[in-house]
Design a protein around this motif. Structure first.
Motif, PDB file in Angstrom:
ATOM      1  N   ASP A 110      57.390  34.961  32.395  1.00 19.23           N
ATOM      2  CA  ASP A 110      57.249  33.615  31.846  1.00 19.23           C
ATOM      3  C   ASP A 110      56.462  33.697  30.536  1.00 19.23           C
ATOM      4  N   ASP A 111      56.169  32.560  29.967  1.00 18.01           N
ATOM      5  CA  ASP A 111      55.509  32.530  28.665  1.00 18.01           C
ATOM      6  C   ASP A 111      54.027  32.210  28.763  1.00 18.01           C
ATOM      7  N   GLU A 112      53.448  32.400  29.954  1.00 20.90           N
ATOM      8  CA  GLU A 112      52.040  32.070  30.137  1.00 20.90           C
ATOM      9  C   GLU A 112      51.290  33.264  30.712  1.00 20.90           C
ATOM     10  N   THR A 113      50.226  33.677  30.033  1.00 20.48           N
ATOM     11  CA  THR A 113      49.382  34.778  30.509  1.00 20.48           C
ATOM     12  C   THR A 113      48.279  34.185  31.381  1.00 20.48           C
ATOM     13  N   VAL A 114      48.622  33.917  32.624  1.00 22.92           N
ATOM     14  CA  VAL A 114      47.723  33.180  33.511  1.00 22.92           C
ATOM     15  C   VAL A 114      46.416  33.937  33.736  1.00 22.92           C
ATOM     16  N   GLY A 115      46.502  35.231  34.030  1.00 22.61           N
ATOM     17  CA  GLY A 115      45.293  36.002  34.302  1.00 22.61           C
ATOM     18  C   GLY A 115      44.327  35.994  33.133  1.00 22.61           C
ATOM     19  N   GLU A 116      44.840  36.263  31.948  1.00 25.49           N
ATOM     20  CA  GLU A 116      43.987  36.270  30.761  1.00 25.49           C
ATOM     21  C   GLU A 116      43.415  34.874  30.510  1.00 25.49           C
ATOM     22  N   THR A 117      44.215  33.849  30.719  1.00 25.46           N
ATOM     23  CA  THR A 117      43.758  32.476  30.502  1.00 25.46           C
ATOM     24  C   THR A 117      42.626  32.114  31.455  1.00 25.46           C
ATOM     25  N   VAL A 118      42.722  32.536  32.709  1.00 25.82           N
ATOM     26  CA  VAL A 118      41.656  32.284  33.687  1.00 25.82           C
ATOM     27  C   VAL A 118      40.357  32.950  33.232  1.00 25.82           C
ATOM     28  N   TYR A 119      40.440  34.208  32.796  1.00 31.15           N
ATOM     29  CA  TYR A 119      39.248  34.923  32.338  1.00 31.15           C
ATOM     30  C   TYR A 119      38.646  34.249  31.105  1.00 31.15           C
ATOM     31  N   LEU A 120      39.485  33.902  30.146  1.00 36.18           N
ATOM     32  CA  LEU A 120      38.993  33.257  28.924  1.00 36.18           C
ATOM     33  C   LEU A 120      38.375  31.903  29.235  1.00 36.18           C
ATOM     34  N   ASN A 121      38.981  31.175  30.156  1.00 38.33           N
ATOM     35  CA  ASN A 121      38.457  29.868  30.541  1.00 38.33           C
ATOM     36  C   ASN A 121      37.042  29.986  31.098  1.00 38.33           C
ATOM     37  N   LEU A 122      36.828  30.960  31.966  1.00 39.96           N
ATOM     38  CA  LEU A 122      35.500  31.115  32.555  1.00 39.96           C
ATOM     39  C   LEU A 122      34.483  31.622  31.536  1.00 39.96           C
ATOM     40  N   LEU A 123      34.919  32.468  30.621  1.00 40.68           N
ATOM     41  CA  LEU A 123      34.021  32.912  29.550  1.00 40.68           C
ATOM     42  C   LEU A 123      33.602  31.736  28.670  1.00 40.68           C
ATOM     43  N   ASN A 124      34.547  30.887  28.338  1.00 39.41           N
ATOM     44  CA  ASN A 124      34.251  29.745  27.467  1.00 39.41           C
ATOM     45  C   ASN A 124      33.462  28.652  28.180  1.00 39.41           C
ATOM     46  N   LYS A 125      33.587  28.602  29.506  1.00 43.81           N
ATOM     47  CA  LYS A 125      32.908  27.585  30.311  1.00 43.81           C
ATOM     48  C   LYS A 125      31.455  27.963  30.614  1.00 43.81           C
ATOM     49  N   ALA A 126      31.141  29.247  30.574  1.00 47.39           N
ATOM     50  CA  ALA A 126      29.829  29.738  31.003  1.00 47.39           C
ATOM     51  C   ALA A 126      28.699  29.145  30.156  1.00 47.39           C
ATOM     52  N   GLN A 163      41.437  28.487  44.832  1.00 48.71           N
ATOM     53  CA  GLN A 163      42.758  28.334  44.237  1.00 48.71           C
ATOM     54  C   GLN A 163      43.381  29.701  43.980  1.00 48.71           C
ATOM     55  N   PRO A 164      44.226  30.187  44.887  1.00 45.32           N
ATOM     56  CA  PRO A 164      44.965  31.424  44.594  1.00 45.32           C
ATOM     57  C   PRO A 164      45.953  31.178  43.452  1.00 45.32           C
ATOM     58  N   PHE A 165      46.156  32.184  42.619  1.00 48.58           N
ATOM     59  CA  PHE A 165      47.110  32.057  41.519  1.00 48.58           C
ATOM     60  C   PHE A 165      47.815  33.390  41.314  1.00 48.58           C
ATOM     61  N   SER A 166      48.997  33.333  40.727  1.00 41.81           N
ATOM     62  CA  SER A 166      49.727  34.556  40.410  1.00 41.81           C
ATOM     63  C   SER A 166      50.129  34.535  38.946  1.00 41.81           C
ATOM     64  N   ASP A 167      50.485  35.697  38.442  1.00 43.70           N
ATOM     65  CA  ASP A 167      50.873  35.839  37.041  1.00 43.70           C
ATOM     66  C   ASP A 167      52.137  36.693  36.989  1.00 43.70           C
ATOM     67  N   SER A 168      53.114  36.228  36.217  1.00 42.96           N
ATOM     68  CA  SER A 168      54.382  36.942  36.082  1.00 42.96           C
ATOM     69  C   SER A 168      54.604  37.343  34.630  1.00 42.96           C
ATOM     70  N   PHE A 206      52.966  41.972  37.438  1.00 44.08           N
ATOM     71  CA  PHE A 206      52.784  40.866  38.366  1.00 44.08           C
ATOM     72  C   PHE A 206      51.372  41.012  38.940  1.00 44.08           C
ATOM     73  N   GLU A 207      50.582  39.957  38.844  1.00 45.97           N
ATOM     74  CA  GLU A 207      49.196  40.008  39.290  1.00 45.97           C
ATOM     75  C   GLU A 207      48.872  38.784  40.127  1.00 45.97           C
ATOM     76  N   CYS A 208      47.737  38.820  40.811  1.00 45.73           N
ATOM     77  CA  CYS A 208      47.276  37.646  41.540  1.00 45.73           C
ATOM     78  C   CYS A 208      45.759  37.672  41.663  1.00 45.73           C
ATOM     79  N   GLY A 209      45.216  36.526  41.967  1.00 47.31           N
ATOM     80  CA  GLY A 209      43.778  36.426  42.148  1.00 47.31           C
ATOM     81  C   GLY A 209      43.439  35.151  42.890  1.00 47.31           C
ATOM     82  N   VAL A 210      42.161  35.008  43.219  1.00 47.14           N
ATOM     83  CA  VAL A 210      41.658  33.781  43.838  1.00 47.14           C
ATOM     84  C   VAL A 210      40.498  33.277  42.998  1.00 47.14           C
ATOM     85  N   TRP A 211      40.650  32.074  42.477  1.00 49.65           N
ATOM     86  CA  TRP A 211      39.588  31.379  41.749  1.00 49.65           C
ATOM     87  C   TRP A 211      38.835  30.520  42.747  1.00 49.65           C
ATOM     88  N   THR A 212      37.503  30.580  42.717  1.00 51.57           N
ATOM     89  CA  THR A 212      36.715  29.796  43.655  1.00 51.57           C
ATOM     90  C   THR A 212      35.566  29.104  42.950  1.00 51.57           C
TER      91      THR A 212
END
Length: 271
Positions: A102-118, A94-99, A216-222
């Motif tokens: 907007d009002d959403e910190t997508v990159g930080e949310t992805v990192y926090l999600n994986l930390l909390n899921k581990a 799932q590629p994703f981008s962050d702007s 502006f950032e982007c990444g790929v979640w796999t």
């Protein structure tokens, strides 16, 4: 002067005919391929994807291209028409981008999600460790709960003041059980996160304020792909040339360096 000058396009995207795409930390400059060694050996990471997920990255690129050029073109003409024989299953991407607009910190949310899921481990590479209270507590909480949290940062800095803040964050994290390593041969520019042999992220997102809030950032979640184990393997092989940061090393830091790092943390959101 507009404050938007602060909003840099930090993404690195390359797309070939709509069927193959690359992203990661690698810019187009000689030091990124070690033709010129400005900060020791430069270590970086990128990911290549093929298939339907490439369309996400195509739209990321075209959206910025059209905005800057002032044109409004038909995106669909750039879409590759995949057939059944083109499809090869290797987990989920799932590629994703962050702007910053907007009002959403997508990159930080992805990192926090994986930390909390581990449940077993989280391995991270980042050139900068300039993080806020929320991210610091997430890392510390994961380590205190028994998760094997390891972070690789550079030993040779590209910006001394950012490196000073990175090192100023070591004490609390190491005291909390996070294992921190410095990449001895030079500068590690890769931005990766891998967890539990199941999840991984490769992209352009540093663990700092600028990447989380201003760029502006982007990444790929796999998930459950061969790439996850490749990223883990690369992390473990990189550890072989790293030095672990211990409390003894932190306690032996010169007082004026500790003071400088503490003072610079005040300006961390500007770095």
């Amino acid at each position: 002067m507009s404050a938007r000058i602060n909003n840099r396009d930090h993404r690195k995207i390359a797309i070939i005919d709509g069927h193959t795409a690359f992203t990661g930390g690698i810019n187009l400059a000689d030091e990124y391929i070690n033709e010129v060694k400005k900060h020791g050996y430069w270590k970086d990471t990128a990911i290549m994807i093929r298939g339907e997920a490439v369309w996400n990255m195509t739209v990321m690129f075209l959206s910025m291209w059209d905005y800057l050029s002032g044109i409004d073109e038909d995106f669909d003409k750039f879409r590759y028409k995949f057939t059944i024989k083109d499809q090869i299953y290797d987990g989920y991407f799932q590629p994703f981008s962050d702007s910053p607009f907007d009002d959403e910190t997508v990159g930080e949310t992805v990192y926090l999600n994986l930390l909390n899921k581990a449940r077993r481990y989280v391995y991270i590479t980042t050139p900068y460790l300039v993080i806020d209270y929320k991210m610091t507590q997430a890392l510390a909480s994961a380590a205190k709960s028994g998760i094997d949290v390891r972070i690789i940062t550079p030993h040779i800095e590209d910006k001394w003041y950012v490196h000073a803040v990175t090192r100023a964050n070591y004490r609390f994290l190491v005291e909390s059980g996070v294992k921190i390593y410095e990449y001895t041969p030079g500068f590690i520019h890769s931005k990766t996160l891998v967890s539990d042999d199941e999840y991984a992220v490769v992209g352009t997102i540093n663990m700092d304020y600028r990447s989380f809030y201003l760029h502006f950032e982007c990444g790929v979640w796999t998930y459950k792909s061969k790439s996850v184990l490749d990223i883990k393997g690369d992390f473990l092989s990189t550890l072989e040339v790293c030095t672990e940061i211990t409390m003894d090393m932190i306690n032996k830091t010169k007082w004026y360096k500790t003071l400088m790092g503490t003072l610079l943390r005040i300006f961390a959101p500007l770095m």
